[in-house]
Design an enzyme around this catalytic site. Structure first.
Site, PDB file in Angstrom:
ATOM      1  N   ASN A 164     -40.702 -19.473  -1.863  1.00 52.24           N
ATOM      2  CA  ASN A 164     -40.044 -18.252  -1.679  1.00 52.24           C
ATOM      3  C   ASN A 164     -40.330 -17.555  -1.900  1.00 52.24           C
ATOM      4  OD1 ASN A 164     -37.103 -17.633  -2.348  1.00 52.24           O
ATOM      5  ND2 ASN A 164     -37.384 -17.078  -3.702  1.00 52.24           N
ATOM      6  N   ARG A 207     -22.486  -6.550 -16.886  1.00 43.52           N
ATOM      7  CA  ARG A 207     -24.329  -7.005 -16.667  1.00 43.52           C
ATOM      8  C   ARG A 207     -25.312  -5.450 -17.525  1.00 43.52           C
ATOM      9  NH1 ARG A 207     -21.926 -10.644 -16.926  1.00 43.52           N
ATOM     10  NH2 ARG A 207     -22.285 -12.787 -15.891  1.00 43.52           N
ATOM     11  N   ASN A 245     -26.740 -15.255  -4.159  1.00 44.26           N
ATOM     12  CA  ASN A 245     -25.818 -15.615  -5.575  1.00 44.26           C
ATOM     13  C   ASN A 245     -25.577 -14.761  -6.156  1.00 44.26           C
ATOM     14  OD1 ASN A 245     -26.144 -18.828  -4.645  1.00 44.26           O
ATOM     15  ND2 ASN A 245     -28.317 -18.121  -5.967  1.00 44.26           N
ATOM     16  N   ASN A 246     -26.810 -13.807  -6.612  1.00 41.70           N
ATOM     17  CA  ASN A 246     -26.502 -12.198  -7.504  1.00 41.70           C
ATOM     18  C   ASN A 246     -25.854 -11.055  -6.846  1.00 41.70           C
ATOM     19  OD1 ASN A 246     -29.738 -13.756  -7.767  1.00 41.70           O
ATOM     20  ND2 ASN A 246     -28.037 -13.241  -9.754  1.00 41.70           N
ATOM     21  N   TYR A 267     -31.601 -24.652 -15.030  1.00 44.84           N
ATOM     22  CA  TYR A 267     -32.777 -23.220 -14.820  1.00 44.84           C
ATOM     23  C   TYR A 267     -32.481 -22.550 -15.877  1.00 44.84           C
ATOM     24  CZ  TYR A 267     -33.893 -18.392 -14.600  1.00 44.84           C
ATOM     25  OH  TYR A 267     -34.391 -17.205 -14.529  1.00 44.84           O
ATOM     26  N   ASP A 313     -49.325 -18.226  -5.513  1.00 40.15           N
ATOM     27  CA  ASP A 313     -47.981 -18.838  -5.482  1.00 40.15           C
ATOM     28  C   ASP A 313     -48.637 -19.561  -3.981  1.00 40.15           C
ATOM     29  OD1 ASP A 313     -45.184 -17.872  -3.907  1.00 40.15           O
ATOM     30  OD2 ASP A 313     -45.408 -15.980  -4.855  1.00 40.15           O
ATOM     31  N   ASN A 314     -47.090 -20.132  -3.597  1.00 38.16           N
ATOM     32  CA  ASN A 314     -47.346 -21.361  -2.329  1.00 38.16           C
ATOM     33  C   ASN A 314     -46.626 -20.838  -2.208  1.00 38.16           C
ATOM     34  OD1 ASN A 314     -44.864 -21.748  -3.798  1.00 38.16           O
ATOM     35  ND2 ASN A 314     -45.305 -23.923  -4.124  1.00 38.16           N
ATOM     36  N   LYS A 373     -35.964 -22.290 -19.181  1.00 32.13           N
ATOM     37  CA  LYS A 373     -36.704 -21.324 -19.541  1.00 32.13           C
ATOM     38  C   LYS A 373     -36.158 -21.688 -21.091  1.00 32.13           C
ATOM     39  CE  LYS A 373     -36.556 -19.140 -15.953  1.00 32.13           C
ATOM     40  NZ  LYS A 373     -38.633 -18.472 -15.328  1.00 32.13           N
ATOM     41  N   SER A 427     -34.948 -15.736 -19.240  1.00 32.14           N
ATOM     42  CA  SER A 427     -34.578 -14.204 -19.183  1.00 32.14           C
ATOM     43  C   SER A 427     -32.893 -14.192 -20.477  1.00 32.14           C
ATOM     44  CB  SER A 427     -33.665 -15.730 -17.902  1.00 32.14           C
ATOM     45  OG  SER A 427     -32.252 -15.013 -17.686  1.00 32.14           O
ATOM     46  N   ALA A 428     -31.816 -13.081 -20.319  1.00 34.65           N
ATOM     47  CA  ALA A 428     -30.963 -13.289 -21.238  1.00 34.65           C
ATOM     48  C   ALA A 428     -30.263 -14.221 -21.198  1.00 34.65           C
ATOM     49  CB  ALA A 428     -30.285 -12.043 -20.743  1.00 34.65           C
ATOM     50  N   THR A 429     -30.237 -15.593 -20.769  1.00 32.78           N
ATOM     51  CA  THR A 429     -29.502 -16.820 -20.278  1.00 32.78           C
ATOM     52  C   THR A 429     -30.180 -17.213 -21.638  1.00 32.78           C
ATOM     53  OG1 THR A 429     -28.937 -18.413 -18.831  1.00 32.78           O
ATOM     54  CG2 THR A 429     -31.269 -17.478 -18.384  1.00 32.78           C
TER      55      THR A 429
HETATM   56  P1  NAD Z   1     -38.999 -15.313  -6.898  1.00 31.45           P
HETATM   57  O1  NAD Z   1     -38.798 -16.202  -6.398  1.00 31.45           O
HETATM   58  O2  NAD Z   1     -38.562 -14.317  -5.925  1.00 31.45           O
HETATM   59  O3  NAD Z   1     -40.592 -15.354  -6.703  1.00 31.45           O
HETATM   60  C1  NAD Z   1     -41.356 -16.242  -8.193  1.00 31.45           C
HETATM   61  C2  NAD Z   1     -41.923 -16.733  -6.767  1.00 31.45           C
HETATM   62  O4  NAD Z   1     -42.830 -17.926  -7.612  1.00 31.45           O
HETATM   63  C3  NAD Z   1     -42.485 -17.102  -5.345  1.00 31.45           C
HETATM   64  O5  NAD Z   1     -42.993 -15.787  -4.943  1.00 31.45           O
HETATM   65  C4  NAD Z   1     -41.971 -18.168  -4.969  1.00 31.45           C
HETATM   66  O6  NAD Z   1     -42.631 -18.350  -3.919  1.00 31.45           O
HETATM   67  C5  NAD Z   1     -43.166 -18.582  -6.198  1.00 31.45           C
HETATM   68  N1  NAD Z   1     -43.426 -20.571  -6.580  1.00 31.45           N
HETATM   69  C6  NAD Z   1     -42.551 -21.058  -6.992  1.00 31.45           C
HETATM   70  N2  NAD Z   1     -42.630 -22.446  -7.639  1.00 31.45           N
HETATM   71  C7  NAD Z   1     -43.930 -22.294  -7.776  1.00 31.45           C
HETATM   72  C8  NAD Z   1     -45.342 -23.041  -7.720  1.00 31.45           C
HETATM   73  N3  NAD Z   1     -44.906 -23.919  -8.318  1.00 31.45           N
HETATM   74  N4  NAD Z   1     -46.536 -22.606  -7.759  1.00 31.45           N
HETATM   75  C9  NAD Z   1     -46.518 -21.167  -6.925  1.00 31.45           C
HETATM   76  N5  NAD Z   1     -45.821 -20.287  -6.529  1.00 31.45           N
HETATM   77  C10 NAD Z   1     -44.775 -20.784  -7.175  1.00 31.45           C
HETATM   78  O7  NAD Z   1     -38.211 -15.384  -8.282  1.00 31.45           O
HETATM   79  P2  NAD Z   1     -37.668 -13.435  -9.564  1.00 31.45           P
HETATM   80  O8  NAD Z   1     -36.994 -12.737  -8.519  1.00 31.45           O
HETATM   81  O9  NAD Z   1     -39.587 -12.596  -8.951  1.00 31.45           O
HETATM   82  O10 NAD Z   1     -38.306 -13.737 -10.305  1.00 31.45           O
HETATM   83  C11 NAD Z   1     -39.651 -13.978 -11.180  1.00 31.45           C
HETATM   84  C12 NAD Z   1     -39.648 -15.207 -11.972  1.00 31.45           C
HETATM   85  O11 NAD Z   1     -38.241 -14.156 -12.443  1.00 31.45           O
HETATM   86  C13 NAD Z   1     -39.077 -16.114 -12.129  1.00 31.45           C
HETATM   87  O12 NAD Z   1     -39.790 -17.060 -13.261  1.00 31.45           O
HETATM   88  C14 NAD Z   1     -37.395 -16.394 -12.539  1.00 31.45           C
HETATM   89  O13 NAD Z   1     -37.503 -17.121 -12.826  1.00 31.45           O
HETATM   90  C15 NAD Z   1     -37.576 -14.978 -13.281  1.00 31.45           C
HETATM   91  N6  NAD Z   1     -36.638 -14.327 -13.506  1.00 31.45           N
HETATM   92  C16 NAD Z   1     -36.645 -13.272 -12.295  1.00 31.45           C
HETATM   93  C17 NAD Z   1     -34.483 -13.028 -12.937  1.00 31.45           C
HETATM   94  C18 NAD Z   1     -33.632 -12.013 -11.735  1.00 31.45           C
HETATM   95  O14 NAD Z   1     -32.813 -12.302 -11.716  1.00 31.45           O
HETATM   96  N7  NAD Z   1     -34.781 -12.431 -11.054  1.00 31.45           N
HETATM   97  C19 NAD Z   1     -34.235 -13.293 -14.035  1.00 31.45           C
HETATM   98  C20 NAD Z   1     -34.354 -13.249 -15.617  1.00 31.45           C
HETATM   99  C21 NAD Z   1     -35.595 -14.151 -14.858  1.00 31.45           C
HETATM  100  N1  UDP Z   2     -20.618 -12.060  -8.811  1.00 26.48           N
HETATM  101  C1  UDP Z   2     -19.538 -10.733  -8.101  1.00 26.48           C
HETATM  102  N2  UDP Z   2     -19.713 -11.457  -6.899  1.00 26.48           N
HETATM  103  C2  UDP Z   2     -21.098 -12.136  -6.040  1.00 26.48           C
HETATM  104  C3  UDP Z   2     -22.273 -12.254  -7.253  1.00 26.48           C
HETATM  105  C4  UDP Z   2     -21.543 -12.152  -8.390  1.00 26.48           C
HETATM  106  O1  UDP Z   2     -18.737 -10.697  -8.639  1.00 26.48           O
HETATM  107  O2  UDP Z   2     -20.926 -12.173  -5.135  1.00 26.48           O
HETATM  108  C5  UDP Z   2     -20.448 -10.805 -10.722  1.00 26.48           C
HETATM  109  C6  UDP Z   2     -20.742 -12.691 -11.094  1.00 26.48           C
HETATM  110  O3  UDP Z   2     -19.732 -12.919 -11.849  1.00 26.48           O
HETATM  111  C7  UDP Z   2     -20.954 -11.705 -12.362  1.00 26.48           C
HETATM  112  C8  UDP Z   2     -21.823 -10.415 -12.225  1.00 26.48           C
HETATM  113  O4  UDP Z   2     -21.582 -10.334 -10.907  1.00 26.48           O
HETATM  114  O5  UDP Z   2     -20.010 -10.999 -13.321  1.00 26.48           O
HETATM  115  C9  UDP Z   2     -23.433 -10.736 -12.399  1.00 26.48           C
HETATM  116  O6  UDP Z   2     -23.514 -12.133 -11.303  1.00 26.48           O
HETATM  117  P1  UDP Z   2     -25.442 -12.214 -11.165  1.00 26.48           P
HETATM  118  O7  UDP Z   2     -25.489 -13.368 -10.434  1.00 26.48           O
HETATM  119  O8  UDP Z   2     -25.701 -11.117 -10.171  1.00 26.48           O
HETATM  120  O9  UDP Z   2     -26.831 -11.956 -12.552  1.00 26.48           O
HETATM  121  P2  UDP Z   2     -25.878 -13.154 -14.128  1.00 26.48           P
HETATM  122  O10 UDP Z   2     -24.183 -13.611 -13.689  1.00 26.48           O
HETATM  123  O11 UDP Z   2     -26.914 -14.350 -13.267  1.00 26.48           O
HETATM  124  O12 UDP Z   2     -25.562 -12.067 -15.236  1.00 26.48           O
END
Ligand code: NAD
Ligand code: UDP
Length: 337
Positions: free
Chosen positions: A35, A231, A198-199, A149, A31-32, A153, A124-126
């Site tokens: 984040n 969700r 954001n979440n 983003y 990990d770098n 994926k 991701s479900a996205t």
């Molecule tokens: P996070 O940011 O907490 O973890 C990601 C890690 O990757 C961090 O520790 C960061 O330092 C490291 N990183 C980023 N770029 C790097 C690089 N070039 N080299 C080495 N390390 C690097 O995120 P998370 O929530 O733990 O998510 C993990 C993975 O799951 C991500 O790929 C994210 O896109 C995916 N994901 C997350 C969610 C969510 O809601 N958290 C949902 C769907 C998918």
């Molecule tokens: N949401 C909200 N207020 C916030 C953040 C999120 O009402 O400050 C809502 C958002 O509109 C969505 C749900 O919560 O309906 C989940 O959002 P999140 O960003 O956590 O996940 P994602 O939208 O990526 O599934």
């Protein structure tokens, strides 16, 4: 024989490290820290009694990833590393394409060179986009997003499929996460967003701890039972255990499978707020606001494939998620700082 977690210091990676160690796997983290905090390592050690070997490297840099493979026998890779903020990805899309695609390509290239055949990817479900109707199942057509983003994926899923088609012995699981929240019940590791979250859940916990004044509820006129977005929230410990199941499956399989990691149930934003209040005996001030651009009304998984293929299903409840999220936040009001 070890499992390499790229991005293993992050929110989901750190919980997965704990669950893999609990199941007897040797874990190595690369990990770098772009984040995440170096403190995660000692927290993993406190929970499990084992400190994973840690390489502070950018996993897009091939020679650094090769060094990890040279110094260890890596049996499989879980690739978490990447940037993950949807709004940031619309502001700096090239950084997202560069980091997310480059890290995936580099890791796959080194795996091929070193004959490492087992790969699990954080998708991701996205990828289900805004045309499909929930519950989302893995056979549904995927689609591009309005943000970079989500597109990374989708692209990485395609890269893995093409790579898999070229190498018969390769095995990959594309894990499509729904909405991970919660934290380890110890309160030692959890989600620590940089700046304004954001979440939903980190925004709720930061409001509860007094860092934010109120929670804005984005949209009250969706076609959902109470008008707010729905969700599939999943406890990060359940999600982490899903990775253990995926690695176990991939180690003895060939080919690529996409698998949802969700509970199969949707909860609305207001339901989450009320459950959080009940679980923690707190009041969350809310302000009802217009919809957030790009949001879908309803997203939840069909969770049967994970059960049939991986023998995994989510066990923890929304109540558990709310309790553990708050336990983490109140013990660590400034995250790892
Ligand atoms: P996070 O940011 O907490 O973890 C990601 C890690 O990757 C961090 O520790 C960061 O330092 C490291 N990183 C980023 N770029 C790097 C690089 N070039 N080299 C080495 N390390 C690097 O995120 P998370 O929530 O733990 O998510 C993990 C993975 O799951 C991500 O790929 C994210 O896109 C995916 N994901 C997350 C969610 C969510 O809601 N958290 C949902 C769907 C998918
Ligand atoms: N949401 C909200 N207020 C916030 C953040 C999120 O009402 O400050 C809502 C958002 O509109 C969505 C749900 O919560 O309906 C989940 O959002 P999140 O960003 O956590 O996940 P994602 O939208 O990526 O599934």
């Amino acid at each position: 024989m070890a499992i390499l977690l790229t991005g293993g210091m992050g929110f989901i990676g750190s919980h997965t490290a704990v669950e893999l160690i609990n199941e007897g796997y040797e874990v190595i983290i690369a990990d770098n820290l772009s984040n995440s905090s170096p403190k995660v390592l000692e927290r993993i050690e406190t929970i499990t009694g084992t400190k994973p070997l840690f390489y502070e490297i950018d996993v897009a840099v091939k020679k650094d990833v090769e060094k990890v493979f040279d110094e260890n026998k890596i049996e499989g890779v879980v690739h978490f590393a990447g940037y993950k903020s949807v709004p940031e990805s619309t502001r700096i899309p090239l950084s997202y394409y560069r980091n997310n695609i480059d890290t995936a390509l580099t890791v796959l290239e080194v795996m091929k060179e070193r004959d490492c055949r087992t790969f699990v990817f954080s998708s991701s479900a996205t990828v289900y986009g805004d045309k499909n109707k929930a519950p989302f199942n893995e056979e549904m057509p995927t689609s591009t997003s309005t943000n970079a983003y989500g597109n990374t994926k989708l692209m990485i899923e395609q890269i893995v499929r093409d790579f898999s088609a070229s190498w018969e012995d390769f095995s990959a699981v594309l894990l499509r996460y729904f909405n991970p929240i919660g934290a380890h019940p110890s309160g030692l590791i959890g989600e620590a967003p940089d700046g304004i979250p954001n979440n939903l859940m980190p925004y709720i916990t930061q409001t509860a701890v007094g860092v934010r004044e109120f929670l804005g509820v984005f949209g009250t006129d969706y076609d959902t039972p109470d008008g707010t977005g729905v969700r599939d929230f999943i406890h990060v410990v359940d999600l982490a255990r899903g990775h253990v199941a995926a690695i176990g499956y991939a180690l003895k399989s060939k080919g690529t499978e996409a698998v949802n990691l969700g509970t199969g149930n949707g909860s609305s934003v207001l339901e989450v707020v009320h459950t959080f209040e009940e679980a923690n005996d707190l009041k969350i001030p809310v302000k009802l606001l217009p919809r957030r651009p790009g949001d879908v009304a309803t997203s939840f998984a069909l969770a049967t494939k994970a059960k049939e293929l991986l023998g995994w299903e989510a066990k923890l409840t929304l109540f558990d998620m709310c309790k553990d999220s708050w336990n983490w936040q109140k013990n660590n009001p400034k995250g790892y700082n």
